[in-house]
Design a protein around this motif. Structure first.
Motif, mmCIF file in Angstrom:
data_model
loop_
_atom_site.group_PDB
_atom_site.id
_atom_site.type_symbol
_atom_site.label_atom_id
_atom_site.label_comp_id
_atom_site.label_asym_id
_atom_site.label_seq_id
_atom_site.Cartn_x
_atom_site.Cartn_y
_atom_site.Cartn_z
ATOM 1 N N MET A 1 6.735 86.582 122.396
ATOM 2 C CA MET A 1 7.565 87.428 121.577
ATOM 3 C C MET A 1 6.856 88.766 121.377
ATOM 4 N N LYS A 2 7.611 89.846 121.531
ATOM 5 C CA LYS A 2 7.084 91.182 121.258
ATOM 6 C C LYS A 2 7.777 91.720 120.016
ATOM 7 N N VAL A 3 7.058 92.503 119.237
ATOM 8 C CA VAL A 3 7.609 93.045 118.003
ATOM 9 C C VAL A 3 7.240 94.512 117.878
ATOM 10 N N GLY A 4 8.104 95.252 117.229
ATOM 11 C CA GLY A 4 7.847 96.663 116.978
ATOM 12 C C GLY A 4 8.535 97.082 115.688
ATOM 13 N N VAL A 5 8.203 98.275 115.225
ATOM 14 C CA VAL A 5 8.811 98.825 114.018
ATOM 15 C C VAL A 5 9.465 100.145 114.383
ATOM 16 N N ASP A 6 10.726 100.284 114.035
ATOM 17 C CA ASP A 6 11.460 101.534 114.252
ATOM 18 C C ASP A 6 11.017 102.526 113.183
ATOM 19 N N LEU A 19 4.126 89.646 104.289
ATOM 20 C CA LEU A 19 4.452 88.383 104.936
ATOM 21 C C LEU A 19 3.554 88.058 106.117
ATOM 22 N N CYS A 20 3.108 89.083 106.831
ATOM 23 C CA CYS A 20 2.316 88.830 108.039
ATOM 24 C C CYS A 20 1.312 89.964 108.279
ATOM 25 N N PRO A 21 0.249 90.007 107.491
ATOM 26 C CA PRO A 21 -0.736 91.084 107.640
ATOM 27 C C PRO A 21 -1.516 91.031 108.949
ATOM 28 N N GLU A 22 -1.427 89.904 109.661
ATOM 29 C CA GLU A 22 -2.100 89.803 110.955
ATOM 30 C C GLU A 22 -1.383 90.621 112.026
ATOM 31 N N VAL A 23 -0.113 90.948 111.787
ATOM 32 C CA VAL A 23 0.692 91.659 112.783
ATOM 33 C C VAL A 23 1.064 93.074 112.324
ATOM 34 N N VAL A 36 -0.108 94.370 116.403
ATOM 35 C CA VAL A 36 -0.132 93.383 117.479
ATOM 36 C C VAL A 36 1.279 93.367 118.048
ATOM 37 N N THR A 37 1.450 93.835 119.264
ATOM 38 C CA THR A 37 2.795 93.869 119.819
ATOM 39 C C THR A 37 3.195 92.539 120.450
ATOM 40 N N GLU A 38 2.240 91.817 121.002
ATOM 41 C CA GLU A 38 2.508 90.490 121.576
ATOM 42 C C GLU A 38 2.099 89.454 120.532
ATOM 43 N N VAL A 39 3.082 88.865 119.875
ATOM 44 C CA VAL A 39 2.836 87.982 118.740
ATOM 45 C C VAL A 39 2.360 86.606 119.209
ATOM 46 N N PRO A 40 1.227 86.134 118.698
ATOM 47 C CA PRO A 40 0.774 84.780 119.016
ATOM 48 C C PRO A 40 1.771 83.749 118.483
ATOM 49 N N GLY A 41 1.894 82.649 119.173
ATOM 50 C CA GLY A 41 2.859 81.622 118.814
ATOM 51 C C GLY A 41 2.759 81.140 117.377
ATOM 52 N N HIS A 42 1.555 81.028 116.857
ATOM 53 C CA HIS A 42 1.396 80.508 115.501
ATOM 54 C C HIS A 42 1.850 81.492 114.420
ATOM 55 N N LEU A 43 2.145 82.742 114.805
ATOM 56 C CA LEU A 43 2.616 83.740 113.841
ATOM 57 C C LEU A 43 4.100 84.071 114.002
ATOM 58 N N VAL A 47 6.670 86.364 111.558
ATOM 59 C CA VAL A 47 7.270 87.609 112.035
ATOM 60 C C VAL A 47 8.793 87.537 111.911
ATOM 61 N N ARG A 48 9.381 86.402 112.246
ATOM 62 C CA ARG A 48 10.835 86.243 112.089
ATOM 63 C C ARG A 48 11.241 86.383 110.619
#
Length: 62
Positions: A1-6, A19-23, A36-43, A47-48
């Motif tokens: 999963m990749k994540v970004g902020v607009d 909620l997710c300071p690691e990302v 972190v743009t490529e989210v590790p599975g455990h996070l 992120v969702r």
């Protein structure tokens, strides 16, 4: 999963960081960014939750 902020939509509420300071972090201007743009599975669940909780709908999952 990749994540970004607009950056155009973010208003710096910081919900994602809470909620997710690691990302997510806040820039010097107080707006969110994904450090972190490529989210590790455990996070992925966190992120969702951040996506669903963002008041500006600024977080995007690819």
């Amino acid at each position: 999963m990749k994540v970004g902020v607009d950056a155009d939509r973010c208003r710096g509420h910081g919900v994602c960081l809470g909620l997710c300071p690691e990302v997510f972090s806040l820039t010097d201007d107080g707006y969110a960014e994904a450090v972190v743009t490529e989210v590790p599975g455990h996070l992925e669940a966190q992120v969702r939750e951040a996506v669903q909780s963002c008041p500006e709908s600024a977080i995007v999952i690819e």
